[in-house]
Design an enzyme around this catalytic site. Sequence first.
Site, short mmCIF file in Angstrom:
data_model
loop_
_atom_site.label_atom_id
_atom_site.label_comp_id
_atom_site.label_asym_id
_atom_site.label_seq_id
_atom_site.Cartn_x
_atom_site.Cartn_y
_atom_site.Cartn_z
N CYS A 231 69.96 39.68 37.26
CA CYS A 231 71.21 39.75 38.02
C CYS A 231 71.71 38.36 38.39
O CYS A 231 71.67 37.96 39.56
CB CYS A 231 71.00 40.61 39.25
SG CYS A 231 70.43 42.25 38.81
N GLU B 82 52.34 10.22 24.96
CA GLU B 82 52.28 11.51 25.67
C GLU B 82 53.31 12.50 25.16
O GLU B 82 54.15 12.99 25.92
CB GLU B 82 52.54 11.28 27.18
CG GLU B 82 51.65 10.24 27.84
CD GLU B 82 52.14 9.87 29.25
OE1 GLU B 82 53.31 10.16 29.59
OE2 GLU B 82 51.36 9.27 30.00
C1 LIG Z 1 57.40 15.38 30.58
C2 LIG Z 1 56.58 14.19 30.35
C3 LIG Z 1 56.11 13.90 29.06
C4 LIG Z 1 56.43 14.74 27.86
O1 LIG Z 1 57.76 14.66 27.53
P1 LIG Z 1 58.28 15.28 26.13
O2 LIG Z 1 59.72 15.02 26.15
O3 LIG Z 1 57.95 16.73 26.17
O4 LIG Z 1 57.57 14.57 25.05
C5 LIG Z 1 55.30 12.80 28.90
N1 LIG Z 1 54.99 12.00 29.95
C6 LIG Z 1 55.44 12.23 31.19
C7 LIG Z 1 55.07 11.33 32.30
C8 LIG Z 1 56.26 13.32 31.45
O5 LIG Z 1 56.73 13.55 32.67
#
Ligand SMILES: *Cc1c(COP(=O)(O)O)cnc(C)c1O
Length: 415
Positions: A343, A273
């Site tokens: 601000c 991911e």
């Molecule tokens: C934020 C997140 C990601 C992506 O993280 P990166 O550091 O942008 O690669 C992947 N999986 C989950 C569950 C996340 O919360």
Amino acid sequence: MNDFEYRDGVLHAENVSVADLAQRYGTPCYIYSRAGLTRQFRAFDEALSGIDHRVCFAVKANSNLAVLQVLARLGAGFDIVSGGELQRVLRAGGDPAKVVFSGVGKTRAEMQLALEAGIDCFNVESSFELHQLNEVAQRMGVRAPIALRVNPDVDPKTHPYISTGLKKNKFGVAIAEAESLYLEAATMAGIRIKGVASHIGSQLLDIAPLLDALDRVLALVDRLAARGIGLVHIDCGGGLGVRYKDEVAPDPADWAAAVKDRLRGRALRVITEPGRAISGNAGVLVTRVLGLKGGQSKAFAVVDAAMNDLLRPTLYQAWMEIVPVTPRSDVPACNVDVVGPVCETGDWLGQDRLLALKPGDLLAVRTAGAYGFVMASNYNTRARPVELLVDGDHVHVARARESFDDLIRGENLLP
Ligand SMILES: *Cc1c(COP(=O)(O)O)cnc(C)c1O
């Protein structure tokens, strides 16, 4: 490799002059590179070739429809954290069967939406979520595909706000408790067990903690198999870091090679991911210098972008590179804080930067393609910037600059 380079003394986005774009579309302005997005997506996809895998872009890093569309056309899956992100993915032509749904607080309405869309998997983060999802699915007469997001309790050695895999964090199910929750899930009529997930943090510069986590999760996979629970996939989360200053970003290929090594002989699909590592360096934020002022002990460059446009510097004390769009040598460089008009004392994009500037000059904040526009707000009744997607010589307005009417939409004066 970066898609924002100087040509004849002017910063370019692929083949297009950033100065021309700022002139034409105004500032502040986000510019994304299609080539950059494509290259980084492929870096993950190709690194995992040869094994069953899916690269699910973390939508929260950059949720612009055109950006999602570019990735969907490359075959990307998506990692979402809300019903809103799911609707964006669908609108952008993403395949719901390649969507995983993360997040510690999904509502019943979001669960229903995702079940109707037919997503690949819910990454369930608690016992209460599992029970609620089971109820929602049963009421709909379906089974919800799930993975438990386990918390492997490894220290990713990153900023505390973006570290998620420690016992003290709110995310996931403690790995020691996961086994009994899987056994319970196996008895639920509205649940179909599909996999296991972990995500230990963001902006990781070392792959060792990720591999540590993977080892702990694979040990869990074996314990579950011994109890008769077979899994189809393992979701390794995101988190690979990028270069903002002088960091050495881990190479997706090194990470993928280590993952392949550990998965040899196992019939498990790998899901990853990545967010920042795909879109971070594929974007810049361009801003114009309104004026220069000397404080008693400090000098300031006041620019037209602010913390509402780019929150990372003040939220995470993040250092982001700020470069002149058209470098000049006719004035001496001096140390300035680059600050916005909001601000708040915390409204800065960079501190103590050596820059040669005149009022009206353009600056570009690099590595703004992830956690940039998505965190923008309308604080101080400021319109959010235009977003442009450059593709070779072409410019696509991926999102128009907001108007005042956009800002007050839905507000009502008293009768
Ligand atoms: C934020 C997140 C990601 C992506 O993280 P990166 O550091 O942008 O690669 C992947 N999986 C989950 C569950 C996340 O919360």
